[in-house]
Design an enzyme around this catalytic site. Structure first.
Site, PDB file in Angstrom:
ATOM      1  N   ASP A   1      -3.092  -7.982  -9.569  1.00 57.35           N
ATOM      2  CA  ASP A   1      -2.118  -7.073  -8.970  1.00 57.35           C
ATOM      3  C   ASP A   1      -0.708  -7.519  -9.343  1.00 57.35           C
ATOM      4  O   ASP A   1      -0.503  -8.025 -10.451  1.00 57.35           O
ATOM      5  CB  ASP A   1      -2.329  -7.039  -7.449  1.00 57.35           C
ATOM      6  CG  ASP A   1      -2.045  -5.687  -6.843  1.00 57.35           C
ATOM      7  OD1 ASP A   1      -0.866  -5.316  -6.780  1.00 57.35           O
ATOM      8  OD2 ASP A   1      -3.000  -4.997  -6.438  1.00 57.35           O
TER       9      ASP A   1
ATOM     10  N   HIS B   1       2.926  -5.432  -3.298  1.00 53.28           N
ATOM     11  CA  HIS B   1       1.617  -4.795  -3.331  1.00 53.28           C
ATOM     12  C   HIS B   1       0.490  -5.821  -3.408  1.00 53.28           C
ATOM     13  O   HIS B   1      -0.510  -5.727  -2.677  1.00 53.28           O
ATOM     14  CB  HIS B   1       1.564  -3.839  -4.528  1.00 53.28           C
ATOM     15  CG  HIS B   1       0.381  -2.940  -4.544  1.00 53.28           C
ATOM     16  ND1 HIS B   1      -0.820  -3.287  -5.123  1.00 53.28           N
ATOM     17  CD2 HIS B   1       0.209  -1.675  -4.062  1.00 53.28           C
ATOM     18  CE1 HIS B   1      -1.676  -2.290  -4.996  1.00 53.28           C
ATOM     19  NE2 HIS B   1      -1.073  -1.298  -4.361  1.00 53.28           N
TER      20      HIS B   1
ATOM     21  N   ILE C   1      -0.364 -11.062  15.961  1.00 52.88           N
ATOM     22  CA  ILE C   1      -0.669  -9.769  16.583  1.00 52.88           C
ATOM     23  C   ILE C   1       0.553  -8.863  16.467  1.00 52.88           C
ATOM     24  O   ILE C   1       1.682  -9.286  16.672  1.00 52.88           O
ATOM     25  CB  ILE C   1      -1.045  -9.949  18.068  1.00 52.88           C
ATOM     26  CG1 ILE C   1      -2.293 -10.824  18.183  1.00 52.88           C
ATOM     27  CG2 ILE C   1      -1.287  -8.591  18.725  1.00 52.88           C
ATOM     28  CD1 ILE C   1      -2.658 -11.154  19.617  1.00 52.88           C
TER      29      ILE C   1
ATOM     30  N   ASN D   1      -4.789   8.321  -6.154  1.00 51.67           N
ATOM     31  CA  ASN D   1      -4.085   9.009  -5.065  1.00 51.67           C
ATOM     32  C   ASN D   1      -3.625  10.414  -5.420  1.00 51.67           C
ATOM     33  O   ASN D   1      -2.811  10.990  -4.713  1.00 51.67           O
ATOM     34  CB  ASN D   1      -2.849   8.199  -4.643  1.00 51.67           C
ATOM     35  CG  ASN D   1      -3.206   6.837  -4.102  1.00 51.67           C
ATOM     36  OD1 ASN D   1      -4.321   6.622  -3.632  1.00 51.67           O
ATOM     37  ND2 ASN D   1      -2.263   5.907  -4.176  1.00 51.67           N
TER      38      ASN D   1
ATOM     39  N   GLY E   1     -11.959   2.693 -12.043  1.00 51.77           N
ATOM     40  CA  GLY E   1     -12.924   2.977 -10.986  1.00 51.77           C
ATOM     41  C   GLY E   1     -14.042   3.901 -11.413  1.00 51.77           C
ATOM     42  O   GLY E   1     -15.149   3.848 -10.867  1.00 51.77           O
TER      43      GLY E   1
ATOM     44  N   SER F   1      -5.332   2.038  -2.843  1.00 52.44           N
ATOM     45  CA  SER F   1      -5.083   0.618  -3.087  1.00 52.44           C
ATOM     46  C   SER F   1      -5.408  -0.215  -1.868  1.00 52.44           C
ATOM     47  O   SER F   1      -5.804  -1.379  -1.981  1.00 52.44           O
ATOM     48  CB  SER F   1      -3.614   0.389  -3.462  1.00 52.44           C
ATOM     49  OG  SER F   1      -3.386   0.647  -4.819  1.00 52.44           O
TER      50      SER F   1
END
Length: 618
Positions: A151, A183, A198, A287, A299, A359
């Site tokens: 990445d 990213h 949290i 996307n 992919g 992603s």
């Protein structure tokens, strides 16, 4: 020069907004004082920075090369072809296993070369949405499994992932593995985030807990700090990850839109190559489906896992890549994860952010793949892909469909399937052969197949041992056949005729043995009989009758005996290499009693002398 559809694989900037102020909370402070619910709408923030299309670009479009330059991918390392390119002003920028990335003057023609494409990088408690929490409660967290994140790099100091990084490398010219975009750090947190802080968002208390929080991360920077990823750098990163024994590669990047398997595409071919080496490639589906339906490369490779994006209600978001090449779905809308503090604007405190896109969906599945390979290391890349797809929670139309693939990935079901790959109801390690449903501790032993059917480390136990069947040779030796008796009889007759007085006279050896006349020999035999020798007339008759009985029931007579003792010309018996007959044993010297072996026939010559017919057992 060949050209491809311009492909600048952008980092499917499903990339969330670098949230300001209250959004990017320092890790320590956030852990102590959770912010009130409703402050952040993760879905809205994630959508603000998501890459909106899957169009592939070139280096000129993305600023990765000068206006008077272009980058080519030469599908050969032949010295002749490379030297030819160098003579035209090109420079070899990167050497791959089978390709060379060239930087050339614009519009130069290089035979066999194609334009290098450039791709783009493509929680509420999202780990719980895919049942990863239930698996982690069984202490299954991907320990020891190497996952490569190729990445934009990494923030190696981020508290959520720092302990999981085992190696880093940069494939972007002039860059370090540091993540100046965010990213890569965000993706890595989804895979292996520790869940140490949290945060409150529109869904309530949230934290960054990766799907495989104990996996080992290999970080490869293949995209620059603007999120553009050169094709040659991606290919080099895949080869590096395979060489580092990664079991899973996550590629939250891609470009193009393919409506079927795209194995002829170079990126897809490299993903298939990795699978053949034992490394599963998990990639974002893209996307841009709201404008161009299809699944991005790599992919769409037949051996890769293409991942689409769901919202929090398990509904596919409209922009998520779709089509026959889609495999599974995972959360990809408003996903909370780690960010470099420089990107989040929170330095020196760690940064966090909510990003959206396929992603973000892809690393969820990469983490589950690590869980699967952790519980059953013997699984191949193809078998791991089968586990992920066949254990998915079906969504949309029943079975495989273009909108949801096989459905939403399910960590709990995937791990259970990995433990019992042949689905015979007996998981490993009790099942000694988890690829054969007929072998299991639940099965009974099958006799005679030479297999440990019931996994008790024994073969054919409890089975009756059959008596060995008599062989044809032993049967023929114990039961004389008519042919064997006939052959013995014929051999005796032939041998008798061959021992005529002329034959004995011709052989010096036999003439010396029988130099006395037949009448003199008989007189000597009679003398021995009268002196009480062992051949009296009465005992001779009894022995001859006994020999006849033995001849009829002898267990040693056979066809072979008849062949071995067949008669033949006398000269053949004294030629060592002759195979026509075997030499006969010499008779005992004269004036000595001739002891008869069992089964031997005797007959008298015309002179009254008893002669051996040659039917001796040997």
């Amino acid at each position: 020069m060949k050209t491809r559809t311009p492909l600048f694989f952008s980092v499917f900037l499903c990339c969330a907004i670098a949230l300001h102020g209250a959004v990017m909370l320092p890790a320590a402070r956030a852990a102590q004082t959770p912010r009130p619910a409703g402050i952040v709408n993760g879905k809205t923030e994630g959508e603000r920075r998501r890459q909106k299309d899957s169009r592939v670009r070139t280096c000129n479009e993305t600023g990765l090369c000068a206006a008077n330059e272009e980058r080519l991918l030469l599908g050969s390392k032949s010295p002749k072809e490379v030297f030819s390119a160098l003579l035209k002003g090109c420079h070899a920028q990167r050497w791959l296993n089978n390709d060379v990335v060239l930087k050339c003057p614009k519009d130069v023609s290089i035979p066999g070369a194609t334009t290098e494409r450039v791709f783009s990088t493509q929680d509420y408690f999202s780990a719980d949405q895919i049942t990863a929490l239930a698996v982690q409660q069984q202490n299954i967290k991907g320990s020891g499994v190497r996952v490569a994140v190729l990445d934009t790099g990494i923030d190696p100091t981020h508290p959520e992932i720092a302990a999981r990084i085992v190696e880093q490398a940069s494939f972007v010219t002039g860059a370090t593995p540091l993540d100046g975009h965010g990213h890569g750090t965000h993706v890595a947190g989804i895979v292996a985030g520790a869940g140490s802080a949290i945060h409150q968002d529109d869904n309530g208390a949230n934290r960054i807990l990766g799907t495989a929080p104990q996996a080992d991360l290999l970080i490869g920077k293949v995209c620059n700090d603007e999120g553009w990823c050169a094709e040659g750098d991606i290919l080099a990163g895949i080869e590096w990850a395979v060489g580092k024994n990664a079991k899973v590669i996550n590629l939250s990047l891609g470009g193009g839109a393919f409506m079927s398997a795209c194995d002829g595409d170079p990126m897809a071919a490299k993903a298939n190559w990795a699978a053949n080496q034992g490394t599963l490639v998990v990639a974002a589906a893209g996307n841009g489906a709201d404008t161009t339906p299809g699944v991005s490369t790599p992919g769409c490779a037949s051996k890769a896992v293409a991942v689409g994006a769901l919202d929090r209600s398990n509904t596919r978001v409209s922009w998520s890549g779709n089509g026959p090449a889609l495999d599974v779905m995972a959360p990809g809308l408003g996903i909370l994860s780690s960010l470099p503090c420089a990107v989040a604007g929170t330095c020196p405190e760690a940064g966090y952010g909510w990003w959206s896109g396929t992603s973000m969906a892809s690393p969820h599945v990469a983490g589950i793949a690590a869980l699967v390979r952790g519980v059953n290391p013997s699984l191949t890349a193809d078998e791991t892909r089968t586990v992920l797809t066949q254990s998915a929670y079906d969504l949309g139309a029943a079975g495989l469909d273009d909108s949801y693939g096989f459905g939403r990935v399910d960590a709990l079901s995937a791990v259970a399937r990995a433990k019992d790959f042949d689905s015979d109801g007996s998981p490993i390690p009790a099942d000694c052969n988890d690829r054969d449903a007929s072998v299991s501790p639940l099965k009974s032993e099958v006799c005679g197949n030479g297999v440990d059917d019931d996994c008790d480390a024994a073969v054919d136990e409890g089975c009756a041992v059959p008596s060995p069947a008599p062989s044809s040779s032993s049967f023929s030796s114990s039961v004389p056949s008519a042919s064997s008796v006939s052959s013995v009889s014929s051999a005796s007759s032939r041998f008798s005729s061959s021992h005529s007085s002329s034959s004995f006279a011709s052989s010096s050896r036999f003439s010396s043995a029988f130099s006395s006349s037949s009448s003199q020999q008989e007189d000597e035999n009679d003398h021995e009989d009268n002196d009480g020798g062992q051949y009296s007339s009465g005992s001779r008759q009894e022995r001859e009758r006994e020999r006849e009985r033995e001849q009829e029931g002898s267990s040693r007579s056979s066809q072979q005996d008849g062949n071995d003792h067949r008669a033949c010309p006398w000269w053949n018996r004294w030629i060592p290499w002759s195979t026509d007959c075997r030499p006969q044993e010499l008779p005992n010297p004269p004036n000595r009693p001739i002891e008869m072996p069992p089964g031997q026939d005797r007959e008298k010559s015309s002179s009254g002398q008893e002669r051996d017919t040659g039917n001796r057992d040997r």
